[in-house]
Design an enzyme around this catalytic site. Structure first.
Site, PDB file in Angstrom:
ATOM      1  N   ALA A 101       0.808  -1.220   0.000  1.00 27.14           N
ATOM      2  CA  ALA A 101       0.000   0.000   0.000  1.00 27.14           C
ATOM      3  C   ALA A 101       0.847   1.278   0.000  1.00 27.14           C
ATOM      4  O   ALA A 101       0.478   2.274  -0.623  1.00 27.14           O
ATOM      5  CB  ALA A 101      -0.935   0.000   1.203  1.00 27.14           C
ATOM      6  N   THR A 102       1.966   1.263   0.705  1.00 29.64           N
ATOM      7  CA  THR A 102       2.783   2.472   0.789  1.00 29.64           C
ATOM      8  C   THR A 102       3.345   2.843  -0.578  1.00 29.64           C
ATOM      9  O   THR A 102       3.295   4.020  -0.994  1.00 29.64           O
ATOM     10  CB  THR A 102       3.915   2.290   1.811  1.00 29.64           C
ATOM     11  OG1 THR A 102       3.345   2.084   3.113  1.00 29.64           O
ATOM     12  CG2 THR A 102       4.815   3.518   1.851  1.00 29.64           C
ATOM     13  N   ASN A 179      -8.441   2.531   9.195  1.00 28.55           N
ATOM     14  CA  ASN A 179      -7.671   1.480   9.852  1.00 28.55           C
ATOM     15  C   ASN A 179      -7.747   1.529  11.370  1.00 28.55           C
ATOM     16  O   ASN A 179      -7.511   0.516  12.037  1.00 28.55           O
ATOM     17  CB  ASN A 179      -6.200   1.555   9.414  1.00 28.55           C
ATOM     18  CG  ASN A 179      -5.638   2.950   9.551  1.00 28.55           C
ATOM     19  OD1 ASN A 179      -6.107   3.879   8.901  1.00 28.55           O
ATOM     20  ND2 ASN A 179      -4.621   3.112  10.385  1.00 28.55           N
ATOM     21  N   GLN A 207      -7.952  -1.730   4.043  1.00 23.60           N
ATOM     22  CA  GLN A 207      -8.688  -2.350   5.151  1.00 23.60           C
ATOM     23  C   GLN A 207     -10.035  -2.909   4.718  1.00 23.60           C
ATOM     24  O   GLN A 207     -10.738  -3.514   5.542  1.00 23.60           O
ATOM     25  CB  GLN A 207      -8.881  -1.334   6.284  1.00 23.60           C
ATOM     26  CG  GLN A 207      -7.611  -0.910   6.978  1.00 23.60           C
ATOM     27  CD  GLN A 207      -6.945  -2.034   7.759  1.00 23.60           C
ATOM     28  OE1 GLN A 207      -7.570  -3.041   8.084  1.00 23.60           O
ATOM     29  NE2 GLN A 207      -5.668  -1.870   8.078  1.00 23.60           N
ATOM     30  N   ALA A 227      -1.513  -7.332   0.420  1.00 28.86           N
ATOM     31  CA  ALA A 227      -1.783  -8.744   0.679  1.00 28.86           C
ATOM     32  C   ALA A 227      -1.795  -9.100   2.157  1.00 28.86           C
ATOM     33  O   ALA A 227      -2.624  -9.904   2.603  1.00 28.86           O
ATOM     34  CB  ALA A 227      -0.751  -9.607  -0.053  1.00 28.86           C
ATOM     35  N   THR A 264      11.737  -6.476 -11.105  1.00 27.08           N
ATOM     36  CA  THR A 264      11.266  -7.838 -11.365  1.00 27.08           C
ATOM     37  C   THR A 264      10.062  -8.166 -10.485  1.00 27.08           C
ATOM     38  O   THR A 264      10.096  -7.958  -9.264  1.00 27.08           O
ATOM     39  CB  THR A 264      12.392  -8.849 -11.092  1.00 27.08           C
ATOM     40  OG1 THR A 264      13.511  -8.535 -11.915  1.00 27.08           O
ATOM     41  CG2 THR A 264      11.929 -10.268 -11.375  1.00 27.08           C
ATOM     42  N   CYS A 349       1.367   1.919  11.890  1.00 31.49           N
ATOM     43  CA  CYS A 349       2.326   2.743  11.147  1.00 31.49           C
ATOM     44  C   CYS A 349       2.588   4.076  11.827  1.00 31.49           C
ATOM     45  O   CYS A 349       3.476   4.823  11.425  1.00 31.49           O
ATOM     46  CB  CYS A 349       1.822   2.976   9.727  1.00 31.49           C
ATOM     47  SG  CYS A 349       1.729   1.459   8.762  1.00 31.49           S
TER      48      CYS A 349
END
Length: 407
Positions: A101-102, A179, A207, A227, A264, A349
């Site tokens: 997400a960041t 969150n 969330q 994930a 990659t 966070c």
């Protein structure tokens, strides 16, 4: 290295012959920890672990390589992209796999800073996750505005409706689910407003994905997911991008992800993420009955406690509670941890900061009240017994923290 034949590499994942085991409590040494911090991260689901292990053996190539081993890796990556697109309701070409997400939020705000007109603003709700607010402050330090929220933790639609009639921002960002409070934001109404005024809409759905039905999120211009919030591995996520127009990449180097994100691709991580999301999607949305009963008992058991944003629609797993007064909220966390229960003081966070929660401040709570909050976020496999043990641990911690009577 084990050789892999082309036919074997393209063989479908083996079907499970028996149900996946229930996730056990987190182990701390030899002591089981009751885990109520799923909004921070969720344990890896057995289906995700199986998919990851299988992928590391069968799809060993770089998806960008031209040989058959690379082509097989690229093929399963494309298949995973198609599966995610069907779940979200968007085109597979709109999806970019990221590290989480960041990175996704930084990509959106970086893109806005590079492509919007010099005088265009970005509007974001005052309760966004730090990865969104910090990115806005970095990339658009003088060109972002906070959308106010109500005492109940909902974006103020009246304010937004009136402001959009007078001016049009270059981008509007509102999260799907907060969150800390678990409040479900009116993103469908906000998307309708954005469409009516021609404003691109970015929704941090971290969330919500896995906790609410995922169909329909693809209607937004930008959507981010991670994930590890729904039982997938850490370090992998996605960003749904606008169907038209070029994305200004945050990461540069190779031409991966149609030139939108260099590096990659994490094939095993992506396959594990999709496996976890498929499990959550097929299981459906749990009912909030266990959480609701816990809150009722908490208010009865601990006088002076209160539930933040109780009247608002909230996801089934989250309770943000004002606890009875103590010298500091971290004392609650430490006490509960010693009793074998893992909870949070709010956003993981933002932990460790001296300042009160920006979310609670935006909702009108004082710094004193904000210092009393604890967040309990259950998992999909949490049971009645787990919630009862949590309540018992809170009772015991409260008794141990109460000052001894004077003689």
């Amino acid at each position: 290295m084990r050789s892999v034949s082309p036919r074997a590499a393209l063989r479908p994942l083996p079907a499970l012959r028996k149900p996946l085991p229930r996730l056990h409590p987190v182990q701390r040494g030899q002591v089981a920890v009751l885990y109520f911090d799923h909004n921070a991260t969720s344990p890896l689901h057995p289906a995700a672990r199986l998919a990851w292990l299988d992928a590391t053996e069968r799809f060993i190539g770089n998806p960008s390589s031209l040989h058959r081993v690379g082509a097989r890796a690229d093929a399963v990556l494309s298949e995973a992209r198609e599966k995610l697109a069907r779940i979200l309701g968007c085109d597979a070409l709109d999806l970019v796999f990221t590290s989480g997400a960041t990175e996704s939020a930084n990509t959106v705000l970086h893109h806005a800073a590079r492509t919007l007109a010099p005088d265009a603003e970005v509007w974001l709700s005052a309760i966004e996750h730090p990865c969104v607010t910090a990115a806005a402050s970095h990339y658009l330090p003088k060109r972002h505005r906070l959308i106010p929220v109500t005492r109940e933790g909902l974006v103020d639609l009246n304010w937004l409706t009136k402001r959009l009639k007078r001016t049009r921002p270059g981008l509007l960002a509102v999260m799907a689910v907060n969150n800390e409070t678990g409040v479900i934001q009116p993103t469908r109404e906000i998307l309708t407003l954005c469409r009516a005024h021609g404003v691109p809409f970015f929704c941090d759905a971290v969330q919500a994905i896995g906790k609410l039905p995922a169909t329909g999120w693809g209607d937004c211009d930008w959507v981010s997911g991670s994930a590890h919030k729904f039982g997938g591995p850490r370090g992998v996520g996605f960003l749904k991008c606008p169907a038209k127009g070029r994305v200004e990449p945050l990461l540069r180097g190779g031409a991966q992800e149609e030139g939108r994100r260099a590096g990659t691709e994490n094939v095993a991580g992506v396959l594990a993420m999709i496996a976890a999301l498929e499990v959550r999607t097929q299981a459906g949305v749990p009912k909030p009955a266990l959480r609701d009963h816990f809150e009722q008992q908490l208010l009865k058991t601990l006088p002076g406690s209160a539930i933040v944003a109780a009247p608002s629609p909230r996801v089934w797993n989250t309770t943000l509670a004002l606890m009875p007064e103590a010298d500091c909220r971290t004392r609650w966390v430490v006490k509960l941890d010693k009793l074998g229960v893992a909870v949070s003081t709010g956003s993981a966070c933002a932990s460790g900061k001296e300042e009160p929660s920006p979310v609670l401040t935006a909702m009108g709570y004082s710094a004193t009240d904000a210092a009393r909050v604890l967040r309990f976020s259950a998992g999909w496999e949490s049971t009645v017994a787990d919630w009862e043990k949590l309540l018992a641990a809170l009772e015991q911690a409260h008794r141990e923290m109460k000052p001894a009577p004077r003689k």
